[in-house]
Write an enzyme that holds these catalytic residues in place. Structure first.
Site, PDB file in Angstrom:
ATOM      1  N   TYR A 132      -6.914   1.935   1.592  1.00  0.00           N
ATOM      2  CA  TYR A 132      -6.456   1.556   0.487  1.00  0.00           C
ATOM      3  C   TYR A 132      -7.582   0.547  -0.127  1.00  0.00           C
ATOM      4  O   TYR A 132      -7.901  -0.183   0.600  1.00  0.00           O
ATOM      5  CB  TYR A 132      -4.954   0.740   0.160  1.00  0.00           C
ATOM      6  CG  TYR A 132      -4.609   0.410  -1.291  1.00  0.00           C
ATOM      7  CD1 TYR A 132      -4.406   1.490  -2.070  1.00  0.00           C
ATOM      8  CD2 TYR A 132      -5.196  -0.846  -1.528  1.00  0.00           C
ATOM      9  CE1 TYR A 132      -4.198   0.975  -3.573  1.00  0.00           C
ATOM     10  CE2 TYR A 132      -4.915  -1.285  -3.114  1.00  0.00           C
ATOM     11  CZ  TYR A 132      -4.372  -0.198  -4.004  1.00  0.00           C
ATOM     12  OH  TYR A 132      -4.062  -0.518  -5.082  1.00  0.00           O
ATOM     13  N   ASN A 153       0.848  -1.223   0.036  1.00  0.00           N
ATOM     14  CA  ASN A 153       0.134  -0.043   0.030  1.00  0.00           C
ATOM     15  C   ASN A 153       0.772   1.128  -0.090  1.00  0.00           C
ATOM     16  O   ASN A 153       0.553   2.067  -0.747  1.00  0.00           O
ATOM     17  CB  ASN A 153      -1.094   0.134   1.178  1.00  0.00           C
ATOM     18  CG  ASN A 153      -1.890  -0.989   1.167  1.00  0.00           C
ATOM     19  OD1 ASN A 153      -2.086  -1.825   0.265  1.00  0.00           O
ATOM     20  ND2 ASN A 153      -2.814  -1.261   2.148  1.00  0.00           N
ATOM     21  N   LYS A 205      -4.003   5.340 -12.099  1.00  0.00           N
ATOM     22  CA  LYS A 205      -2.603   5.643 -12.922  1.00  0.00           C
ATOM     23  C   LYS A 205      -2.899   5.624 -14.734  1.00  0.00           C
ATOM     24  O   LYS A 205      -2.270   6.183 -15.152  1.00  0.00           O
ATOM     25  CB  LYS A 205      -1.550   4.234 -12.732  1.00  0.00           C
ATOM     26  CG  LYS A 205      -1.401   4.036 -11.302  1.00  0.00           C
ATOM     27  CD  LYS A 205      -0.481   2.777 -11.045  1.00  0.00           C
ATOM     28  CE  LYS A 205      -0.596   2.318  -9.618  1.00  0.00           C
ATOM     29  NZ  LYS A 205      -1.959   1.852  -9.034  1.00  0.00           N
ATOM     30  N   ASN A 248      -4.805  20.101 -44.410  1.00  0.00           N
ATOM     31  CA  ASN A 248      -5.656  19.920 -43.164  1.00  0.00           C
ATOM     32  C   ASN A 248      -4.755  20.077 -42.020  1.00  0.00           C
ATOM     33  O   ASN A 248      -3.767  19.912 -41.805  1.00  0.00           O
ATOM     34  CB  ASN A 248      -6.093  18.444 -42.858  1.00  0.00           C
ATOM     35  CG  ASN A 248      -7.087  18.210 -44.357  1.00  0.00           C
ATOM     36  OD1 ASN A 248      -7.964  18.993 -44.741  1.00  0.00           O
ATOM     37  ND2 ASN A 248      -6.971  16.983 -44.944  1.00  0.00           N
ATOM     38  N   GLN A 271      -6.329   1.130  -8.359  1.00  0.00           N
ATOM     39  CA  GLN A 271      -5.740   0.628  -9.421  1.00  0.00           C
ATOM     40  C   GLN A 271      -6.102   1.547 -10.745  1.00  0.00           C
ATOM     41  O   GLN A 271      -5.207   1.801 -11.565  1.00  0.00           O
ATOM     42  CB  GLN A 271      -5.903  -0.908  -9.730  1.00  0.00           C
ATOM     43  CG  GLN A 271      -5.186  -1.324 -10.731  1.00  0.00           C
ATOM     44  CD  GLN A 271      -3.661  -1.159 -10.795  1.00  0.00           C
ATOM     45  OE1 GLN A 271      -3.119  -1.728  -9.666  1.00  0.00           O
ATOM     46  NE2 GLN A 271      -2.832  -0.951 -11.728  1.00  0.00           N
ATOM     47  N   LYS A 292      -6.590  20.588 -50.731  1.00  0.00           N
ATOM     48  CA  LYS A 292      -6.739  20.844 -49.308  1.00  0.00           C
ATOM     49  C   LYS A 292      -5.370  20.690 -48.510  1.00  0.00           C
ATOM     50  O   LYS A 292      -4.409  20.048 -49.044  1.00  0.00           O
ATOM     51  CB  LYS A 292      -7.656  19.554 -48.922  1.00  0.00           C
ATOM     52  CG  LYS A 292      -9.115  19.557 -49.128  1.00  0.00           C
ATOM     53  CD  LYS A 292      -9.810  20.823 -48.612  1.00  0.00           C
ATOM     54  CE  LYS A 292      -9.957  20.361 -46.787  1.00  0.00           C
ATOM     55  NZ  LYS A 292     -10.553  19.141 -46.726  1.00  0.00           N
ATOM     56  N   THR A 348     -15.328  39.349 -30.420  1.00  0.00           N
ATOM     57  CA  THR A 348     -16.304  38.789 -29.439  1.00  0.00           C
ATOM     58  C   THR A 348     -17.366  38.116 -30.124  1.00  0.00           C
ATOM     59  O   THR A 348     -17.856  38.577 -30.911  1.00  0.00           O
ATOM     60  CB  THR A 348     -16.792  40.017 -28.461  1.00  0.00           C
ATOM     61  OG1 THR A 348     -17.502  40.873 -29.258  1.00  0.00           O
ATOM     62  CG2 THR A 348     -15.590  40.492 -27.635  1.00  0.00           C
ATOM     63  N   HIS A 349     -17.908  37.008 -29.523  1.00  0.00           N
ATOM     64  CA  HIS A 349     -18.883  36.350 -30.096  1.00  0.00           C
ATOM     65  C   HIS A 349     -18.618  35.842 -31.511  1.00  0.00           C
ATOM     66  O   HIS A 349     -19.421  35.913 -32.620  1.00  0.00           O
ATOM     67  CB  HIS A 349     -20.185  36.949 -30.068  1.00  0.00           C
ATOM     68  CG  HIS A 349     -20.837  37.564 -28.915  1.00  0.00           C
ATOM     69  ND1 HIS A 349     -21.235  36.722 -27.804  1.00  0.00           N
ATOM     70  CD2 HIS A 349     -20.715  38.920 -28.522  1.00  0.00           C
ATOM     71  CE1 HIS A 349     -21.534  37.692 -27.085  1.00  0.00           C
ATOM     72  NE2 HIS A 349     -21.170  38.812 -27.110  1.00  0.00           N
ATOM     73  N   SER A 380      -5.301  16.042 -48.458  1.00  0.00           N
ATOM     74  CA  SER A 380      -6.656  15.117 -48.782  1.00  0.00           C
ATOM     75  C   SER A 380      -6.295  14.023 -49.530  1.00  0.00           C
ATOM     76  O   SER A 380      -5.557  14.160 -50.494  1.00  0.00           O
ATOM     77  CB  SER A 380      -7.728  16.116 -49.032  1.00  0.00           C
ATOM     78  OG  SER A 380      -8.866  15.207 -49.617  1.00  0.00           O
ATOM     79  N   GLU A 401      -6.295  20.032 -35.014  1.00  0.00           N
ATOM     80  CA  GLU A 401      -7.490  19.439 -34.842  1.00  0.00           C
ATOM     81  C   GLU A 401      -7.272  18.141 -33.894  1.00  0.00           C
ATOM     82  O   GLU A 401      -8.073  17.788 -32.791  1.00  0.00           O
ATOM     83  CB  GLU A 401      -7.847  18.818 -36.258  1.00  0.00           C
ATOM     84  CG  GLU A 401      -8.398  19.959 -37.225  1.00  0.00           C
ATOM     85  CD  GLU A 401      -8.947  19.253 -38.412  1.00  0.00           C
ATOM     86  OE1 GLU A 401      -9.622  19.955 -39.024  1.00  0.00           O
ATOM     87  OE2 GLU A 401      -8.886  18.092 -38.801  1.00  0.00           O
TER      88      GLU A 401
END
Length: 436
Positions: A296, A87, A304, A264, A301, A262, A134-135, A256, A269
Site C-alpha cells: 500500500y 490497508n 476513489k 439544442n 488515495q 433553436k 461510411t466516411h 437558445s 452533447e
C-alpha cells in the site's frame, strides 16, 4: 475524508463481518461482539439519517467510524481492530463499492439495451429506411431497426464487461492486514462469505496493494462512454436541419437564449462531452498505479474519486438515454429520401451484373462510370435513360434500374446479420432470448 466518507456503509459492513468472525474463532467474547455490533449499527443509523458528525481531525472514514464507536461504547471499541489494518480495511471497502457499482451499471446498461431493442422492434414493423454511412457519406440503405440493433449489440458487450469485471473482483482482501497477513487465527473465508465475496484474495500483498479491479471497472466505463458518445454524435447530426431525420423530445433539449428557432440536443452533447472525463478517470488511475511499489502507498488515495465520478456520470447518462429514446420521433419520409440519394443502390447495380456472370470488378467499374455520368448531370441512377444504361453495359436497362429501389436493396441483404427485414427480425428474437 471528503471523498472516502462515501464508503461509510461498506466500511461498517466490513467491520460487522470482521467482528462476527472474531467472535466465531474465539478472539472476542460473545459479549464484546454484541457490544461492538450494536455500536456499529447505531453509528450506521446516524450516518444514514445525517446525524453523524464527520471530523477532519479523524483523517478518514475508517477512523471517523472507529472513533464514533469508541465514543458510544467505550474502550472495547478498540478490540474491533484486532487482526486488521486500515490497508485491508480500505481495500475491502473499495472492492465492495466497485463490485456493486459494476453490477448496478450492468443493470442500467441492460435497461437501455432493452429500450433500444424495443425501439428496433417498433421500427421494424413500420419498415423505416435510413441511409447507412461510411466516411459520413451515404453508402447503402439500411432499416432503422438495423441501426438500433447495432447499439443493442454494443450495449450487450458493455453489460458483459461490467459483469465480467464484477466476477473477477469477487475476492475479499479483508484479513490481509497491513501486507503480510496476521498471526491471529482468523477465518478469511468466513468474512469473505459474510460480505458476499466468492473467496478471499490468495495473496496478502496483492490484496492490499492492487487496484486493477478499479482499473478494469474504469475501462468498462470508458468503452461504454465511447459507445454512448457515438450514439450521441449520430443523434446530434440527425436532429439538425440539414439532416432532419428525427426530433428529440423537449424534455431532453433546451432552447437558445437568443435564437427562438433553436432546439439544442443538450443530453446528447453532454453525454458526448462527459465521455472525455470518463476516459480521463481511467488514464488518471493507470498513471497513479504504474509507479507504486508493493504494497500500500498513499498514492492509492487517488483511486476513489475517478471511480465515484465515472459511476455517477454513467448512471445519469444511461438513465437519460433510456428515457429519451422512446420519446424521439423519426421522420420516415425524410430518412427514406436521404437513403435514396447519394447513389446508395450503386452496389446493387454491380451485384445485379455480377449475378448475370459479369466479374464483380468489371461490374464495379461499369457502375462507377454510371455514377460519374449521373452526378455530372445531377441525376440519380434510375433517372438515366435506357440508351445510357445499355451503352454502359448491354445487360442494363431503364427497367432494371427502376427495380433497384432502396426497399429492394434492403430486402436483398439476406446474409446473417444483414439489414433485410427477416434478418433483423431474427436478430431481435435472438436479442430477446439473450435478455431472458
Amino acid at each position: 475524508m471528503g471523498f472516502d466518507q462515501r464508503l461509510a456503509e461498506q466500511d461498517i459492513r466490513g467491520s460487522l463481518a470482521h467482528v462476527a468472525m472474531l467472535g466465531q474463532v474465539g478472539i472476542l467474547s460473545a459479549e464484546e461482539v454484541a457490544q461492538i455490533t450494536g455500536g456499529l449499527n447505531a453509528v450506521l443509523a446516524d450516518i444514514r439519517t445525517g446525524a453523524f458528525e464527520w471530523r477532519l481531525d479523524r483523517e478518514d472514514v475508517h477512523m471517523n467510524v472507529e472513533a464514533a464507536l469508541r465514543d458510544r461504547i467505550g474502550p472495547v471499541a478498540g478490540k474491533l481492530h484486532t487482526a486488521r489494518s486500515r490497508n485491508d480495511q480500505v481495500a475491502v471497502d473499495f472492492r465492495l463499492f466497485t463490485k456493486e457499482a459494476a453490477l448496478d451499471l450492468a443493470d442500467k446498461t441492460r435497461a437501455l439495451r432493452t429500450v433500444m431493442l424495443d425501439e428496433a422492434e417498433k421500427h421494424l414493423e413500420t419498415g423505416v429506411i435510413l441511409p447507412g454511412y461510411t466516411h459520413l457519406q451515404v453508402a447503402q440503405p439500411i432499416l432503422l431497426a438495423h441501426w438500433f440493433m447495432a447499439y443493442v449489440a454494443m450495449l450487450e458487450r458493455d453489460e458483459g464487461r461490467f459483469r465480467d469485471a464484477a466476477e473477477r473482483m469477487d475476492e475479499s482482501p479483508l484479513g490481509s492486514s497491513a501486507l503480510a497477513g496476521t498471526p491471529w487465527p482468523i477465518d478469511r473465508f468466513a468474512t469473505a462469505g459474510a460480505l458476499g465475496f466468492a473467496r478471499p484474495t490468495a495473496n496478502s500483498l496483492d490484496g492490499v496493494g492492487s487496484r486493477d479491479f478499479a482499473i478494469e471497472f474504469l475501462s468498462a466505463c470508458a468503452i461504454l462512454s465511447a459507445h454512448l458518445s457515438r450514439l450521441s454524435e449520430e443523434l446530434i447530426l440527425y436532429s439538425t436541419f440539414e439532416f432532419g431525420f428525427l426530433t428529440l423530445p423537449d424534455s431532453h433539449t433546451t432552447g437558445s437564449s437568443i435564437m427562438p428557432q433553436k432546439k439544442n440536443p443538450d443530453v446528447s452533447e453532454l453525454a458526448r462531452g462527459k465521455a472525455g472525463r470518463v476516459f480521463g478517470n481511467l488514464m488518471g488511475l493507470l498513471t497513479v498505479v504504474k509507479g507504486t511499489p508493493l504494497a500500500y502507498n498513499k498514492d492509492l488515495q487517488e483511486d476513489k474519486e475517478g471511480v465515484f465520478d465515472s459511476y455517477d456520470t454513467l448512471s445519469i447518462v444511461l438513465r437519460l438515454y433510456a428515457e429519451m429514446m422512446p420519446k424521439t420521433v423519426w421522420h420516415a419520409e425524410k430518412t427514406r429520401e436521404a437513403a435514396a440519394r447519394g447513389y446508395s443502390t450503386a452496389t446493387d447495380v454491380a451485384d445485379f451484373l455480377a449475378r448475370q456472370g459479369v466479374p464483380f470488378r468489371e461490374a464495379h467499374e461499369v457502375v462507377g462510370g454510371l455514377v460519374g455520368l449521373a452526378s455530372r448531370s445531377g441525376r440519380q441512377l434510375w433517372e438515366l435513360s435506357d440508351a445510357e444504361l445499355k451503352a454502359a453495359h448491354p445487360l442494363l436497362s431503364a427497367e432494371v434500374a427502376q427495380t433497384l429501389t432502396v426497399e429492394e436493396s434492403v430486402r436483398g441483404r439476406q446474409s446473417y446479420g444483414g439489414t433485410a427485414p427477416e434478418q433483423v427480425a431474427r436478430a431481435i428474437a435472438d436479442a430477446k432470448r439473450a435478455l431472458e
